[in-house]
Design an enzyme around this catalytic site. Structure first.
Site, PDB file in Angstrom:
ATOM      1  N   LYS A  56       4.795  20.612  47.996  1.00 31.79           N
ATOM      2  CA  LYS A  56       5.394  19.010  47.964  1.00 31.79           C
ATOM      3  C   LYS A  56       6.112  19.043  46.856  1.00 31.79           C
ATOM      4  CE  LYS A  56       3.032  14.815  49.542  1.00 31.79           C
ATOM      5  NZ  LYS A  56       1.624  14.481  49.407  1.00 31.79           N
TER       6      LYS A  56
HETATM    7  C1  E4P Z   1       1.648  11.408  51.409  1.00 35.34           C
HETATM    8  O1  E4P Z   1       2.037  12.614  51.175  1.00 35.34           O
HETATM    9  C2  E4P Z   1       0.885  10.615  50.399  1.00 35.34           C
HETATM   10  O2  E4P Z   1      -0.203  11.590  49.792  1.00 35.34           O
HETATM   11  C3  E4P Z   1       0.134   9.458  50.753  1.00 35.34           C
HETATM   12  O3  E4P Z   1       0.592   9.210  52.013  1.00 35.34           O
HETATM   13  C4  E4P Z   1       0.488   8.266  49.917  1.00 35.34           C
HETATM   14  O4  E4P Z   1      -0.442   7.261  50.654  1.00 35.34           O
HETATM   15  P1  E4P Z   1      -0.719   5.802  49.765  1.00 35.34           P
HETATM   16  O5  E4P Z   1       0.445   5.156  49.558  1.00 35.34           O
HETATM   17  O6  E4P Z   1      -1.841   5.196  50.690  1.00 35.34           O
HETATM   18  O7  E4P Z   1      -1.465   6.331  48.562  1.00 35.34           O
END
Ligand code: E4P
Length: 217
Positions: free
Chosen positions: A87
């Protein structure tokens, strides 16, 4: 539509896996910290534990923000387990790293995407997944679903293979709306997946069926 769970909590991951509808997991440094997973060795071990608990892709985020650092860290993460997806944040150095991993056939998830332009760049760089954060856009009075719609149109225009991973999902309606638009994947908390089960008419109907069965037996 693939269902990913967005957590580093092993119990929740296993619960979603047991339901039989889970296709993968996404994590981020905040989610790891929330579970009290700190220190490089513990974090790497936790990624392996997650991979062993599920069958699909598991996104593991790099901490480096320079190209060389992302490449080094991403290669270390990818070597941990065949299910790991590296990622990478949507920054200039990240775009270069996406291209590097794409050329090496290592799966990537381009994270922190908030505009159609960023999603176009991620696809050009060969990202496996692009993660537009719809909940965080909604938080600042901007329509997150509209971004999913824009990216879908752009990717379809050019047959980009990058999958749209609708991220920062907050509730079941986000999931349903993303499915209607045609997002390839959703990632959200356990509640956004099991919440899809719920309907009072199902509960009322089942109660009546069971009562009527008992009357005749
Ligand atoms: C995506 O990969 C992120 O980990 C995540 O969806 C972020 O979500 P949030 O805005 O609820 O922290």
């Amino acid at each position: 539509m693939k269902f990913f769970i967005d957590t580093a909590n092993l119990d929740q991951i296993k619960e979603a896996q047991d339901l039989g509808v889970l296709d993968g997991v996404t994590t981020n440094p905040s989610l790891m910290a929330k579970e009290g997973i700190t220190g490089r060795e513990n974090i790497l071990k936790h990624y392996v534990d997650i991979c062993e608990a599920v069958e699909g892709d598991v996104s593991a985020e790099v901490i480096a923000v320079d190209y060389d650092g992302m490449v080094k860290e991403g290669e270390e993460l990818a070597a941990l387990h065949s299910q790991i997806v590296v990622k990478i944040p949507m920054i200039k150095e990240g775009v270069k790293a996406l291209k590097y991993f794409s050329d090496k056939h290592i799966k990537t998830n381009c994270t922190l995407v908030f505009s159609a332009g960023q999603a176009l760049l991620a696809a050009k760089a060969g990202a496996t997944y692009v993660s537009p954060f719809i909940g965080r856009l909604d938080d600042v009075s901007t329509d997150g679903l509209n971004l999913i719609d824009e990216i879908r149109q752009i990717y379809d225009n050019y047959a980009f293979e990058t999958e749209i991973l609708a991220a920062s999902i907050r509730h079941t309606m986000h999931v349903i709306d993303c499915a209607k638009i045609g997002a390839d994947v959703m990632t959200g908390p356990l509640s956004s997946i099991v919440g899809l089960l719920k309907h009072p008419l199902t509960d009322i109907g089942l109660k009546k069926f069971l009562e009527d069965y008992k009357k005749g037996n």
